[in-house]
Write a protein that holds these residues in place. Structure first.
Motif, PDB file in Angstrom:
ATOM      1  N   THR A 227      40.111  35.708  40.935  1.00  0.00           N
ATOM      2  CA  THR A 227      38.575  36.618  41.837  1.00  0.00           C
ATOM      3  C   THR A 227      39.208  38.113  42.098  1.00  0.00           C
ATOM      4  OG1 THR A 227      38.034  33.940  42.097  1.00  0.00           O
ATOM      5  CG2 THR A 227      36.870  35.885  43.621  1.00  0.00           C
ATOM      6  N   ILE A 228      39.842  38.439  42.865  1.00  0.00           N
ATOM      7  CA  ILE A 228      40.232  39.613  43.448  1.00  0.00           C
ATOM      8  C   ILE A 228      40.432  40.879  42.722  1.00  0.00           C
ATOM      9  CG2 ILE A 228      42.131  40.665  45.313  1.00  0.00           C
ATOM     10  CD1 ILE A 228      42.851  38.078  46.430  1.00  0.00           C
ATOM     11  N   THR A 231      37.009  40.997  41.070  1.00  0.00           N
ATOM     12  CA  THR A 231      35.876  41.677  41.532  1.00  0.00           C
ATOM     13  C   THR A 231      36.651  43.702  41.520  1.00  0.00           C
ATOM     14  OG1 THR A 231      36.262  39.733  43.638  1.00  0.00           O
ATOM     15  CG2 THR A 231      35.585  42.381  44.029  1.00  0.00           C
TER      16      THR A 231
END
Length: 286
Positions: A227-228, A231
């Protein structure tokens, strides 16, 4: 002798509708369409020849090398019925079945390779298996970029294929397994396998009914890292749009820098997740 100002000339124009002309054109189009349709035997001939049976004199050395490296897969793919048969449904069903067989083969070969070289199953999954199943998506996105005026189909192919993998590829088998264990109940083998799990008070209710159990393992940590990095990838695309005017394309230096950046994100994901698999205590301390 020319025209004088003030003179008026008239002409009668008669337009006749000929319905046979449309029928003739439609028939010609259907004949051309029939000629373009590939037969079952034609698929195998195309698979066995360089440039899909085209002019061999136009084939490059790389075309010949890639043909002989992939001829087995080409012949295997030729098993799929032609797309114009049965409205395309036989092609869809057989192609989907072959994709499932190839995916299972890649998974087994990757597991064997991981055992030979000493890789743990999670590391094998997000490296070898992931590469083997994602390379076709990469080529599909590359073709979409070259043939379309926008990057919508290229990026949509990546996000769409991963959505299918997660929601359908995981959800459907898990649904079947849940229904199965709900109907069968807890067997002696199941109780022995999950004895430690059943010893916990919150899972005591499943001792007689049974349940489909999926060990989370490092899934939560991997999802957080993914997810990081995802993003950051979207932020990078927005910055490209702001300064270059496009998510894909542009100057050569921008393309090379973008490729290096996304490759770096993948290497970061692999390295961090591999460290977590082999040294979970150290990652928990961080």
């Amino acid at each position: 002798d020319g025209e004088n100002v003030g003179e008026t000339h008239t002409a009668d124009i008669k337009i006749e509708y000929n319905p046979m002309a449309k029928v003739s054109n439609d028939a010609t189009g259907e004949e051309e369409e029939e000629e373009e349709k590939v037969t079952y035997s034609g698929q195998f001939r195309q698979a066995m020849n360089v440039n899909a049976g085209g002019d061999l004199s136009e084939a490059t050395v790389m075309d010949c090398i890639m043909h002989w490296l992939s001829i087995g897969w080409k012949v295997f793919a030729a098993i799929v019925p032609p797309p114009h048969w049965g409205g395309g449904w036989p092609c869809f069903v057989v192609a989907l079945s072959l994709i499932g067989c190839i995916t299972a083969l890649i998974n087994d070969l990757a597991s064997i390779f991981g055992c030979v070289v000493g890789l743990k199953d999670p590391v094998t999954a997000f490296t070898i298996v992931a590469l083997g199943t994602s390379v076709p998506d990469t080529f599909a996105s590359m073709l979409a970029v070259r043939s379309d005026d926008s990057a919508d189909n290229a990026i949509g192919n990546v996000t769409g294929s991963n959505s299918v993998n997660v929601f359908l590829g995981l959800g459907f088998p898990w649904l079947i397994a849940s229904v199965y264990w709900s109907a069968v109940g807890a067997t002696d083998k199941w109780k022995a396998k999950y004895a430690d799990w059943l010893a916990q008070p919150e899972f005591e209710k499943y001792r007689d009914t049974g349940a489909f159990v999926v060990q989370g393992g490092s899934l939560g940590f991997n999802t957080l890292i993914f997810t990081i990095l995802t993003t950051f990838a979207f932020i990078f695309l927005f910055v490209r749009r702001l300064y270059i005017g496009a998510e894909i394309g542009g100057p050569d230096w921008a393309n090379q820098f973008s490729s290096a950046t996304f490759a770096m994100l993948w290497f970061i994901y692999v390295i961090v997740c591999a460290i977590q698999v082999y040294h979970p205590d150290s990652m928990m301390k961080v």
